[in-house]
Design a protein around this motif. Structure first.
Motif, PDB file in Angstrom:
ATOM      1  N   ALA A  31      44.617  78.541  77.181  1.00  0.00           N
ATOM      2  CA  ALA A  31      44.140  79.672  76.384  1.00  0.00           C
ATOM      3  C   ALA A  31      44.966  79.833  75.117  1.00  0.00           C
ATOM      4  CB  ALA A  31      44.171  80.955  77.210  1.00  0.00           C
ATOM      5  N   VAL A  32      46.280  79.680  75.244  1.00  0.00           N
ATOM      6  CA  VAL A  32      47.165  79.794  74.078  1.00  0.00           C
ATOM      7  C   VAL A  32      46.910  78.626  73.125  1.00  0.00           C
ATOM      8  CG1 VAL A  32      49.566  79.792  73.294  1.00  0.00           C
ATOM      9  CG2 VAL A  32      48.902  81.170  75.270  1.00  0.00           C
ATOM     10  N   ARG A  33      46.676  77.442  73.665  1.00  0.00           N
ATOM     11  CA  ARG A  33      46.387  76.283  72.808  1.00  0.00           C
ATOM     12  C   ARG A  33      45.089  76.502  72.015  1.00  0.00           C
ATOM     13  NH1 ARG A  33      49.033  72.030  71.949  1.00  0.00           N
ATOM     14  NH2 ARG A  33      49.994  71.914  73.980  1.00  0.00           N
ATOM     15  N   ARG A  34      44.068  77.081  72.674  1.00  0.00           N
ATOM     16  CA  ARG A  34      42.818  77.389  71.962  1.00  0.00           C
ATOM     17  C   ARG A  34      43.071  78.411  70.844  1.00  0.00           C
ATOM     18  NH1 ARG A  34      40.861  77.577  77.166  1.00  0.00           N
ATOM     19  NH2 ARG A  34      40.656  79.860  77.069  1.00  0.00           N
ATOM     20  N   LEU A  35      43.926  79.391  71.119  1.00  0.00           N
ATOM     21  CA  LEU A  35      44.285  80.374  70.100  1.00  0.00           C
ATOM     22  C   LEU A  35      44.980  79.688  68.927  1.00  0.00           C
ATOM     23  CD1 LEU A  35      44.501  83.335  69.167  1.00  0.00           C
ATOM     24  CD2 LEU A  35      46.657  83.463  70.456  1.00  0.00           C
ATOM     25  N   GLU A  36      45.891  78.776  69.227  1.00  0.00           N
ATOM     26  CA  GLU A  36      46.584  78.020  68.181  1.00  0.00           C
ATOM     27  C   GLU A  36      45.583  77.234  67.334  1.00  0.00           C
ATOM     28  OE1 GLU A  36      50.964  77.055  70.067  1.00  0.00           O
ATOM     29  OE2 GLU A  36      49.275  75.841  70.757  1.00  0.00           O
ATOM     30  N   GLN A  37      44.609  76.612  67.981  1.00  0.00           N
ATOM     31  CA  GLN A  37      43.607  75.838  67.254  1.00  0.00           C
ATOM     32  C   GLN A  37      42.756  76.735  66.365  1.00  0.00           C
ATOM     33  OE1 GLN A  37      41.650  73.802  70.476  1.00  0.00           O
ATOM     34  NE2 GLN A  37      43.134  72.129  70.486  1.00  0.00           N
ATOM     35  N   GLU A  38      42.394  77.902  66.866  1.00  0.00           N
ATOM     36  CA  GLU A  38      41.589  78.836  66.084  1.00  0.00           C
ATOM     37  C   GLU A  38      42.359  79.350  64.866  1.00  0.00           C
ATOM     38  OE1 GLU A  38      39.772  81.958  68.403  1.00  0.00           O
ATOM     39  OE2 GLU A  38      39.419  80.565  70.046  1.00  0.00           O
ATOM     40  N   LEU A  39      43.654  79.593  65.047  1.00  0.00           N
ATOM     41  CA  LEU A  39      44.484  80.098  63.955  1.00  0.00           C
ATOM     42  C   LEU A  39      44.959  78.995  63.018  1.00  0.00           C
ATOM     43  CD1 LEU A  39      46.672  82.659  65.935  1.00  0.00           C
ATOM     44  CD2 LEU A  39      44.757  83.156  64.397  1.00  0.00           C
ATOM     45  N   GLY A  40      44.928  77.756  63.496  1.00  0.00           N
ATOM     46  CA  GLY A  40      45.356  76.623  62.688  1.00  0.00           C
ATOM     47  C   GLY A  40      46.859  76.507  62.546  1.00  0.00           C
ATOM     48  N   CYS A  41      47.597  77.026  63.540  1.00  0.00           N
ATOM     49  CA  CYS A  41      49.058  76.901  63.506  1.00  0.00           C
ATOM     50  C   CYS A  41      49.603  76.857  64.928  1.00  0.00           C
ATOM     51  CB  CYS A  41      49.693  78.053  62.729  1.00  0.00           C
ATOM     52  SG  CYS A  41      49.475  79.656  63.493  1.00  0.00           S
ATOM     53  N   GLN A  42      50.794  76.301  65.045  1.00  0.00           N
ATOM     54  CA  GLN A  42      51.458  76.204  66.338  1.00  0.00           C
ATOM     55  C   GLN A  42      52.226  77.494  66.589  1.00  0.00           C
ATOM     56  OE1 GLN A  42      53.896  72.747  66.829  1.00  0.00           O
ATOM     57  NE2 GLN A  42      54.802  73.471  68.715  1.00  0.00           N
ATOM     58  N   LEU A  43      51.961  78.150  67.718  1.00  0.00           N
ATOM     59  CA  LEU A  43      52.613  79.408  68.044  1.00  0.00           C
ATOM     60  C   LEU A  43      53.842  79.228  68.917  1.00  0.00           C
ATOM     61  CD1 LEU A  43      49.411  81.510  68.800  1.00  0.00           C
ATOM     62  CD2 LEU A  43      50.761  81.474  66.691  1.00  0.00           C
ATOM     63  N   PHE A  44      53.865  78.169  69.711  1.00  0.00           N
ATOM     64  CA  PHE A  44      54.979  77.917  70.613  1.00  0.00           C
ATOM     65  C   PHE A  44      55.533  76.520  70.421  1.00  0.00           C
ATOM     66  CE2 PHE A  44      52.782  81.274  72.969  1.00  0.00           C
ATOM     67  CZ  PHE A  44      53.846  82.093  73.307  1.00  0.00           C
ATOM     68  N   ASP A  45      56.825  76.401  70.589  1.00  0.00           N
ATOM     69  CA  ASP A  45      57.484  75.098  70.628  1.00  0.00           C
ATOM     70  C   ASP A  45      57.411  74.642  72.074  1.00  0.00           C
ATOM     71  OD1 ASP A  45      59.084  72.867  70.547  1.00  0.00           O
ATOM     72  OD2 ASP A  45      60.929  73.955  70.092  1.00  0.00           O
ATOM     73  N   ARG A  46      56.595  73.629  72.332  1.00  0.00           N
ATOM     74  CA  ARG A  46      56.398  73.147  73.696  1.00  0.00           C
ATOM     75  C   ARG A  46      57.262  71.933  74.018  1.00  0.00           C
ATOM     76  NH1 ARG A  46      51.191  75.106  72.403  1.00  0.00           N
ATOM     77  NH2 ARG A  46      50.222  76.318  74.075  1.00  0.00           N
ATOM     78  N   SER A  47      58.317  71.692  73.258  1.00  0.00           N
ATOM     79  CA  SER A  47      59.147  70.510  73.473  1.00  0.00           C
ATOM     80  C   SER A  47      60.078  70.661  74.678  1.00  0.00           C
ATOM     81  CB  SER A  47      59.970  70.186  72.218  1.00  0.00           C
ATOM     82  OG  SER A  47      60.851  71.245  71.918  1.00  0.00           O
ATOM     83  N   SER A  48      60.181  71.863  75.223  1.00  0.00           N
ATOM     84  CA  SER A  48      61.016  72.075  76.404  1.00  0.00           C
ATOM     85  C   SER A  48      60.204  72.828  77.447  1.00  0.00           C
ATOM     86  CB  SER A  48      62.276  72.865  76.041  1.00  0.00           C
ATOM     87  OG  SER A  48      61.933  74.187  75.669  1.00  0.00           O
ATOM     88  N   ARG A  49      60.816  73.116  78.583  1.00  0.00           N
ATOM     89  CA  ARG A  49      60.118  73.827  79.649  1.00  0.00           C
ATOM     90  C   ARG A  49      59.997  75.322  79.344  1.00  0.00           C
ATOM     91  NH1 ARG A  49      58.948  71.758  84.421  1.00  0.00           N
ATOM     92  NH2 ARG A  49      59.338  73.732  85.464  1.00  0.00           N
TER      93      ARG A  49
END
Length: 82
Positions: free
Chosen positions: A35-53
């Motif tokens: 759901a958050v990834r879809r939000l990021e796609q809709e906004l056109g920006c990355q909201l979270f740094d997913r490089s860690s847990r």
């Protein structure tokens, strides 16, 4: 954009974890992340740094959006959640 996406985003930003948010809403962590990834796609920006847990708000979009949503009177509950 769906209200649930914003709720998941705000809760994950506060808790620093998609898993903790999923537990709060009694859904799989993959549902929160998707759901958050879809939000990021809709906004056109990355909201979270997913490089860690840890789901840390990204310096670019996540922190600004989180602060903007958190400062809107009446949009959030007393605990800061939509």
């Amino acid at each position: 954009m769906e209200l649930l996406q914003l709720r998941y985003f705000m809760e994950s930003a506060q808790r620093g974890s998609f898993a903790a948010t999923a537990e709060q809403y009694m859904v799989p962590a993959t549902s929160v992340s998707a759901a958050v990834r879809r939000l990021e796609q809709e906004l056109g920006c990355q909201l979270f740094d997913r490089s860690s847990r840890i789901a840390a708000a990204d310096d670019g979009g996540g922190i600004g959006l989180s602060q903007s949503l958190g400062n809107r009177n009446g949009a959030l509950g007393q605990d800061g959640v939509l």
